[in-house]
Design a protein around this motif. Structure first.
Motif, PDB file in Angstrom:
ATOM      1  N   PRO A 114      -0.849   4.803  50.659  1.00 58.04           N
ATOM      2  CA  PRO A 114      -2.141   4.838  50.253  1.00 58.04           C
ATOM      3  C   PRO A 114      -2.479   5.336  48.745  1.00 58.04           C
ATOM      4  CG  PRO A 114      -1.823   6.328  52.476  1.00 58.04           C
ATOM      5  CD  PRO A 114      -0.428   5.484  51.821  1.00 58.04           C
ATOM      6  N   PHE A 115      -3.665   5.042  48.357  1.00 61.26           N
ATOM      7  CA  PHE A 115      -4.072   5.362  46.841  1.00 61.26           C
ATOM      8  C   PHE A 115      -4.498   6.748  46.936  1.00 61.26           C
ATOM      9  CE2 PHE A 115      -5.643   1.067  47.608  1.00 61.26           C
ATOM     10  CZ  PHE A 115      -4.508   0.259  46.935  1.00 61.26           C
ATOM     11  N   ARG A 116      -4.542   7.506  45.751  1.00 57.58           N
ATOM     12  CA  ARG A 116      -5.115   8.668  45.462  1.00 57.58           C
ATOM     13  C   ARG A 116      -6.471   8.152  44.658  1.00 57.58           C
ATOM     14  NH1 ARG A 116       0.227  11.486  43.217  1.00 57.58           N
ATOM     15  NH2 ARG A 116       1.270  11.762  45.339  1.00 57.58           N
ATOM     16  N   TYR A 117      -7.648   8.681  45.038  1.00 53.90           N
ATOM     17  CA  TYR A 117      -8.724   8.412  44.199  1.00 53.90           C
ATOM     18  C   TYR A 117      -8.656   9.243  42.804  1.00 53.90           C
ATOM     19  CZ  TYR A 117     -13.757   8.632  42.995  1.00 53.90           C
ATOM     20  OH  TYR A 117     -14.953   8.576  42.560  1.00 53.90           O
ATOM     21  N   VAL A 118      -9.184   8.774  41.792  1.00 54.16           N
ATOM     22  CA  VAL A 118      -9.141   9.118  40.446  1.00 54.16           C
ATOM     23  C   VAL A 118     -10.580   9.371  40.124  1.00 54.16           C
ATOM     24  CG1 VAL A 118      -8.576   8.919  38.061  1.00 54.16           C
ATOM     25  CG2 VAL A 118      -6.971   8.230  39.767  1.00 54.16           C
ATOM     26  N   ARG A 119     -11.326   8.457  40.052  1.00 51.27           N
ATOM     27  CA  ARG A 119     -12.683   8.471  39.842  1.00 51.27           C
ATOM     28  C   ARG A 119     -13.482   7.165  40.079  1.00 51.27           C
ATOM     29  NH1 ARG A 119     -13.661   7.052  33.535  1.00 51.27           N
ATOM     30  NH2 ARG A 119     -11.695   5.921  32.987  1.00 51.27           N
ATOM     31  N   LEU A 120     -14.856   7.292  40.068  1.00 50.18           N
ATOM     32  CA  LEU A 120     -15.711   6.112  40.201  1.00 50.18           C
ATOM     33  C   LEU A 120     -15.884   5.640  38.718  1.00 50.18           C
ATOM     34  CD1 LEU A 120     -17.401   4.663  42.160  1.00 50.18           C
ATOM     35  CD2 LEU A 120     -19.362   6.162  41.568  1.00 50.18           C
ATOM     36  N   ARG A 121     -15.774   4.310  38.614  1.00 42.91           N
ATOM     37  CA  ARG A 121     -15.925   3.502  37.073  1.00 42.91           C
ATOM     38  C   ARG A 121     -17.136   3.187  37.133  1.00 42.91           C
ATOM     39  NH1 ARG A 121     -11.501   2.198  34.034  1.00 42.91           N
ATOM     40  NH2 ARG A 121     -13.038   1.865  32.646  1.00 42.91           N
ATOM     41  N   LEU A 122     -18.172   3.846  36.860  1.00 42.70           N
ATOM     42  CA  LEU A 122     -19.617   3.507  36.418  1.00 42.70           C
ATOM     43  C   LEU A 122     -19.768   2.298  35.368  1.00 42.70           C
ATOM     44  CD1 LEU A 122     -21.593   6.410  37.769  1.00 42.70           C
ATOM     45  CD2 LEU A 122     -21.119   4.142  39.077  1.00 42.70           C
ATOM     46  N   ASP A 123     -18.678   2.526  34.360  1.00 39.99           N
ATOM     47  CA  ASP A 123     -18.822   1.650  33.104  1.00 39.99           C
ATOM     48  C   ASP A 123     -18.001   0.391  33.455  1.00 39.99           C
ATOM     49  OD1 ASP A 123     -16.306   2.824  33.828  1.00 39.99           O
ATOM     50  OD2 ASP A 123     -15.737   2.957  31.487  1.00 39.99           O
ATOM     51  N   SER A 124     -17.611   0.044  34.474  1.00 38.86           N
ATOM     52  CA  SER A 124     -17.126  -1.163  35.047  1.00 38.86           C
ATOM     53  C   SER A 124     -17.806  -1.908  36.003  1.00 38.86           C
ATOM     54  CB  SER A 124     -15.579  -1.021  35.426  1.00 38.86           C
ATOM     55  OG  SER A 124     -14.671  -0.309  34.398  1.00 38.86           O
ATOM     56  N   THR A 125     -17.716  -3.299  36.135  1.00 41.64           N
ATOM     57  CA  THR A 125     -18.091  -4.161  37.040  1.00 41.64           C
ATOM     58  C   THR A 125     -17.005  -4.734  37.902  1.00 41.64           C
ATOM     59  OG1 THR A 125     -18.070  -6.238  35.803  1.00 41.64           O
ATOM     60  CG2 THR A 125     -20.142  -4.852  35.295  1.00 41.64           C
ATOM     61  N   VAL A 126     -17.398  -5.214  38.921  1.00 40.25           N
ATOM     62  CA  VAL A 126     -16.199  -5.792  39.916  1.00 40.25           C
ATOM     63  C   VAL A 126     -15.545  -6.977  39.289  1.00 40.25           C
ATOM     64  CG1 VAL A 126     -17.517  -5.180  42.057  1.00 40.25           C
ATOM     65  CG2 VAL A 126     -17.971  -7.311  41.006  1.00 40.25           C
ATOM     66  N   GLU A 127     -16.156  -7.571  38.142  1.00 41.86           N
ATOM     67  CA  GLU A 127     -15.386  -8.633  37.447  1.00 41.86           C
ATOM     68  C   GLU A 127     -14.422  -8.285  36.535  1.00 41.86           C
ATOM     69  OE1 GLU A 127     -18.963  -8.438  37.538  1.00 41.86           O
ATOM     70  OE2 GLU A 127     -19.009 -10.118  38.972  1.00 41.86           O
ATOM     71  N   ASP A 128     -14.501  -6.966  36.242  1.00 42.80           N
ATOM     72  CA  ASP A 128     -13.266  -6.270  35.443  1.00 42.80           C
ATOM     73  C   ASP A 128     -12.218  -5.769  36.215  1.00 42.80           C
ATOM     74  OD1 ASP A 128     -15.206  -6.397  33.157  1.00 42.80           O
ATOM     75  OD2 ASP A 128     -16.038  -4.151  33.855  1.00 42.80           O
ATOM     76  N   VAL A 129     -12.124  -5.781  37.444  1.00 43.91           N
ATOM     77  CA  VAL A 129     -11.263  -5.529  38.470  1.00 43.91           C
ATOM     78  C   VAL A 129      -9.990  -6.611  38.219  1.00 43.91           C
ATOM     79  CG1 VAL A 129     -10.295  -4.932  40.756  1.00 43.91           C
ATOM     80  CG2 VAL A 129     -12.588  -4.218  39.802  1.00 43.91           C
ATOM     81  N   PRO A 130      -8.614  -6.190  38.135  1.00 44.11           N
ATOM     82  CA  PRO A 130      -7.603  -7.294  38.285  1.00 44.11           C
ATOM     83  C   PRO A 130      -7.803  -8.098  39.613  1.00 44.11           C
ATOM     84  CG  PRO A 130      -7.055  -5.249  37.433  1.00 44.11           C
ATOM     85  CD  PRO A 130      -8.294  -4.789  38.126  1.00 44.11           C
ATOM     86  N   PRO A 131      -7.282  -9.228  39.546  1.00 45.00           N
ATOM     87  CA  PRO A 131      -7.545 -10.121  40.707  1.00 45.00           C
ATOM     88  C   PRO A 131      -6.373  -9.806  41.733  1.00 45.00           C
ATOM     89  CG  PRO A 131      -6.420 -11.529  38.882  1.00 45.00           C
ATOM     90  CD  PRO A 131      -6.871 -10.079  38.142  1.00 45.00           C
ATOM     91  N   PHE A 132      -6.666 -10.205  42.964  1.00 44.14           N
ATOM     92  CA  PHE A 132      -5.770  -9.873  44.127  1.00 44.14           C
ATOM     93  C   PHE A 132      -4.586 -10.618  43.876  1.00 44.14           C
ATOM     94  CE2 PHE A 132      -3.898 -11.483  48.223  1.00 44.14           C
ATOM     95  CZ  PHE A 132      -3.978 -10.234  48.791  1.00 44.14           C
ATOM     96  N   GLY A 133      -3.446 -10.089  43.901  1.00 45.36           N
ATOM     97  CA  GLY A 133      -2.283 -10.527  43.819  1.00 45.36           C
ATOM     98  C   GLY A 133      -1.779 -10.869  42.554  1.00 45.36           C
ATOM     99  N   GLY A 134      -2.467 -10.420  41.479  1.00 46.60           N
ATOM    100  CA  GLY A 134      -2.547 -11.261  40.076  1.00 46.60           C
ATOM    101  C   GLY A 134      -1.434 -10.132  39.155  1.00 46.60           C
ATOM    102  N   THR A 135      -1.766  -8.976  39.483  1.00 54.11           N
ATOM    103  CA  THR A 135      -1.032  -7.760  38.652  1.00 54.11           C
ATOM    104  C   THR A 135      -0.754  -6.682  39.475  1.00 54.11           C
ATOM    105  OG1 THR A 135      -3.118  -6.859  37.951  1.00 54.11           O
ATOM    106  CG2 THR A 135      -2.209  -8.547  36.484  1.00 54.11           C
ATOM    107  N   ARG A 136       0.342  -6.031  39.070  1.00 53.22           N
ATOM    108  CA  ARG A 136       0.723  -4.844  39.751  1.00 53.22           C
ATOM    109  C   ARG A 136      -0.147  -3.709  39.046  1.00 53.22           C
ATOM    110  NH1 ARG A 136       5.315  -4.269  42.873  1.00 53.22           N
ATOM    111  NH2 ARG A 136       6.329  -6.201  43.225  1.00 53.22           N
ATOM    112  N   PRO A 137      -0.088  -2.655  39.767  1.00 52.69           N
ATOM    113  CA  PRO A 137      -0.873  -1.492  39.423  1.00 52.69           C
ATOM    114  C   PRO A 137      -0.362  -1.168  37.910  1.00 52.69           C
ATOM    115  CG  PRO A 137       0.558  -0.778  41.167  1.00 52.69           C
ATOM    116  CD  PRO A 137       0.778  -2.169  41.047  1.00 52.69           C
TER     117      PRO A 137
END
Length: 137
Positions: A114-137
């Motif tokens: 499980p992840f640890r929640y850090v913060r809500l990124r109101l300065d980012s959009t869903v298009e800014d999120v790395p793609p599924f399977g594309g990059t490691r954390p």
């Protein structure tokens, strides 16, 4: 006797909030996803229980999902390898969460822990999120 040490490495990354446990006013866990190459929102993991301050902040921004949510009819297990199913509420997949994630990823692009929640990124959009399977954390 030989002493063994197990090290876990964590990195921060972003994911899309697709569902929660608890209620919209008192979320407990976040179920997170990322878009694959076809644009489909794919589940990648869940958070540990949210701290009260984080739950309050998130509650101000969560919107219940409308028809057409990509996870309608999906079920999510409570832990890796179990058949226990979480009682979830789908939310509009429009919010981005910054998370701290262990680098262990199973086949299929889903995080093992499980992840640890850090913060809500109101300065980012869903298009800014790395793609599924594309990059490691």
């Amino acid at each position: 006797m030989q002493l063994r040490t197990k090290l876990r490495r964590r990195n921060t990354t972003e994911a899309i909030i697709g569902a929660i446990t608890g209620t919209l006013t008192h979320p407990q866990l976040l179920l997170l996803g990322r878009h694959d190459e076809t644009g489909r929102l794919r589940p990648v993991g869940r958070t540990v229980p949210l701290r009260p301050a984080a739950a309050r902040e998130l509650a101000e921004h969560l919107t219940p999902a409308g028809p057409g949510h990509p996870w309608i009819g999906a079920s999510f297990s409570s832990a890796w390898g179990t058949r226990d199913v979480l009682d979830t509420t789908l939310v509009e997949p429009e919010l981005v969460a910054e998370i701290s994630a262990d680098t262990s990823i199973d086949r299929g692009g889903v995080w093992r822990h499980p992840f640890r929640y850090v913060r809500l990124r109101l300065d980012s959009t869903v298009e800014d999120v790395p793609p599924f399977g594309g990059t490691r954390p």
